[in-house]
Write a protein that holds these residues in place. Structure first.
Motif, PDB file in Angstrom:
ATOM      1  N   SER A   1       0.828  -1.203   0.000  1.00 50.23           N
ATOM      2  CA  SER A   1       0.000   0.000   0.000  1.00 50.23           C
ATOM      3  C   SER A   1       0.863   1.254   0.000  1.00 50.23           C
ATOM      4  N   VAL A   2       2.001   1.206   0.713  1.00 47.36           N
ATOM      5  CA  VAL A   2       2.922   2.339   0.717  1.00 47.36           C
ATOM      6  C   VAL A   2       3.595   2.465  -0.646  1.00 47.36           C
ATOM      7  N   HIS A   3       4.066   1.343  -1.182  1.00 52.94           N
ATOM      8  CA  HIS A   3       4.734   1.367  -2.486  1.00 52.94           C
ATOM      9  C   HIS A   3       3.810   1.957  -3.552  1.00 52.94           C
ATOM     10  N   GLY A   4       2.574   1.475  -3.585  1.00 55.15           N
ATOM     11  CA  GLY A   4       1.647   1.909  -4.626  1.00 55.15           C
ATOM     12  C   GLY A   4       1.284   3.374  -4.520  1.00 55.15           C
ATOM     13  N   THR A   5       1.038   3.843  -3.302  1.00 54.53           N
ATOM     14  CA  THR A   5       0.667   5.240  -3.140  1.00 54.53           C
ATOM     15  C   THR A   5       1.852   6.172  -3.404  1.00 54.53           C
ATOM     16  N   TYR A   6       3.035   5.758  -2.986  1.00 55.22           N
ATOM     17  CA  TYR A   6       4.222   6.588  -3.202  1.00 55.22           C
ATOM     18  C   TYR A   6       4.535   6.731  -4.695  1.00 55.22           C
ATOM     19  N   LEU A   7       4.570   5.613  -5.405  1.00 51.01           N
ATOM     20  CA  LEU A   7       4.877   5.670  -6.831  1.00 51.01           C
ATOM     21  C   LEU A   7       3.746   6.329  -7.610  1.00 51.01           C
ATOM     22  N   GLY A   8       2.507   6.173  -7.127  1.00 45.66           N
ATOM     23  CA  GLY A   8       1.401   6.880  -7.746  1.00 45.66           C
ATOM     24  C   GLY A   8       1.551   8.384  -7.597  1.00 45.66           C
ATOM     25  N   TYR A   9       2.013   8.828  -6.439  1.00 50.16           N
ATOM     26  CA  TYR A   9       2.274  10.253  -6.207  1.00 50.16           C
ATOM     27  C   TYR A   9       3.363  10.765  -7.144  1.00 50.16           C
TER      28      TYR A   9
ATOM     29  N   ALA B   1      -5.792   1.270  -7.508  1.00 51.33           N
ATOM     30  CA  ALA B   1      -4.626   1.582  -8.325  1.00 51.33           C
ATOM     31  C   ALA B   1      -4.868   2.853  -9.138  1.00 51.33           C
ATOM     32  N   LEU B   2      -6.053   2.976  -9.723  1.00 48.33           N
ATOM     33  CA  LEU B   2      -6.382   4.179 -10.481  1.00 48.33           C
ATOM     34  C   LEU B   2      -6.363   5.410  -9.579  1.00 48.33           C
ATOM     35  N   GLN B   3      -6.892   5.265  -8.379  1.00 47.63           N
ATOM     36  CA  GLN B   3      -6.899   6.393  -7.448  1.00 47.63           C
ATOM     37  C   GLN B   3      -5.483   6.770  -7.030  1.00 47.63           C
ATOM     38  N   ASN B   4      -4.596   5.783  -6.889  1.00 45.36           N
ATOM     39  CA  ASN B   4      -3.190   6.084  -6.587  1.00 45.36           C
ATOM     40  C   ASN B   4      -2.570   6.941  -7.691  1.00 45.36           C
ATOM     41  N   LEU B   5      -3.029   6.720  -8.931  1.00 40.25           N
ATOM     42  CA  LEU B   5      -2.510   7.474 -10.073  1.00 40.25           C
ATOM     43  C   LEU B   5      -3.197   8.821 -10.241  1.00 40.25           C
ATOM     44  N   GLY B   6      -4.216   9.074  -9.417  1.00 44.38           N
ATOM     45  CA  GLY B   6      -4.910  10.352  -9.483  1.00 44.38           C
ATOM     46  C   GLY B   6      -6.172  10.338 -10.307  1.00 44.38           C
ATOM     47  N   PHE B   7      -6.681   9.147 -10.671  1.00 44.30           N
ATOM     48  CA  PHE B   7      -7.881   9.032 -11.486  1.00 44.30           C
ATOM     49  C   PHE B   7      -9.053   8.518 -10.653  1.00 44.30           C
TER      50      PHE B   7
END
Length: 335
Positions: free
Chosen positions: A209-217, A277-283
């Protein structure tokens, strides 16, 4: 060599800030506060699989049917392969495109923990299966076309994609593709079975969850710098990738879970995490049948419980030393 850190001279207004050959990382001068916050979060929740007493789940394992054991083994060998890919290619593929030295340090941590994740499944396998059974399951995973398709599709992007495409591939892998494999242990945890196996999975989920949100940011920083036309072009590519991976995931889920009748429930959970995953990317979330209220509540309870709150930037705590971990909350998927 990366030109960012190996320039002969980095010009500046005074000599105090010049760099002749190699730039030292300075954690007292932070360009992006989220780099430091993520580093501290990841290091504070460090764990190893050897500290979780998985062998205590042997009685539960023996009580499962052959079909149930087969589901878990196949799910976990698929996770092993994807974590192996992420540890060997994922972080390395993004090194040349970091914005800060501190971001590269975070990638180093991510790379190492993905190796810990991959090893953790071997700990589970050896605790519950015979050597002959383990050999067979690895042979199945290394030759399963649906698992291999996931790995090939993601790795092609790591090797040939743009910097932003690589981040999308990594976020999709960490926040979406892993979750068909996570479903089974979370379901058994909700039914008071395989609790130590599930503790490892919860620790892995907490990392991912940290990896995905960080890289999404980090993706969003670059995406927001693009022109509108380039943004629309990249979004088309992202959704095409999403649909392609989801189509393959439906086939994989059917192959693994149909023998226990869980295909529909697992796919709902997969779509829920594709939305994450989409929300992590800002969508925005895309799959209406993947909203939280549609996910099996037993599995959702396996991620989060009312009796324990997990703050994203909380510490592991001494309880980890006896094989415990804090429960996940809905907010743990987002910064």
């Amino acid at each position: 060599m990366r030109k960012k850190y190996f320039n002969e001279i980095l010009a500046s207004e005074d000599n105090r800030h010049s760099v002749h050959y190699y730039k030292s990382i300075d954690w007292n001068q932070i360009e992006d506060g989220l780099d430091k916050a993520t580093w501290e979060k990841l290091t504070s929740q460090f764990w190893l699989d050897t500290r979780i007493p998985v062998s205590n789940d042997r009685n539960d394992w023996r009580m499962l049917s052959d079909q149930e054991r087969d589901v878990i083994n196949k799910a976990f060998v698929g996770l092993t392969l994807l974590d192996t890919l992420q540890s060997e290619e994922g972080a390395n593929a993004m090194r040349d495109d970091v914005r800060t030295q501190h971001e590269e340090a975070v990638l180093n941590n991510i790379l190492f923990m993905e190796s810990v994740h991959a090893k953790s499944y071997s700990t589970i396998f050896i605790s519950l299966n015979t050597t002959n059974e383990i050999d067979k399951i690895f042979d199945w995973g290394n030759n399963n076309l649906l698992i291999q398709y996931k790995a090939k599709r993601i790795n092609e992007i790591y090797q040939n994609g743009s910097p932003l495409q690589k981040k999308v591939a990594s976020v999709f892998l960490e926040s979406f593709l892993f979750y068909s494999g996570f479903y089974a242990p979370l379901w058994y945890l909700g039914n008071n079975k395989l609790e130590n196996v599930a503790e490892i999975i919860k620790l892995i989920i907490r990392d991912e969850s940290v990896h995905g949100t960080y890289l999404g940011y980090k993706f969003q920083l670059g995406f927001n710098e693009l022109s509108e036309d380039k943004q629309n072009e990249l979004k088309d590519w992202i959704y095409a990738l999403l649909f392609d991976l989801m189509k393959n995931e439906e086939k994989f889920t059917e192959e693994v879970y149909s023998q226990v009748g869980w295909t529909y429930d697992v796919m709902t959970f997969v779509k829920y995490n594709a939305n994450k995953a989409l929300q992590n990317l800002g969508f925005e979330a895309f799959y209406q049948d993947g909203m939280p209220e549609h996910v099996n509540p037993i599995v959702m309870n396996g991620i989060s419980t009312e009796s324990s709150n997990h703050d994203f930037f909380s510490q592991v705590g001494n309880s980890y030393l006896i094989g415990e971990s804090e429960a996940m909350d809905e907010d743990d998927y987002n910064f």
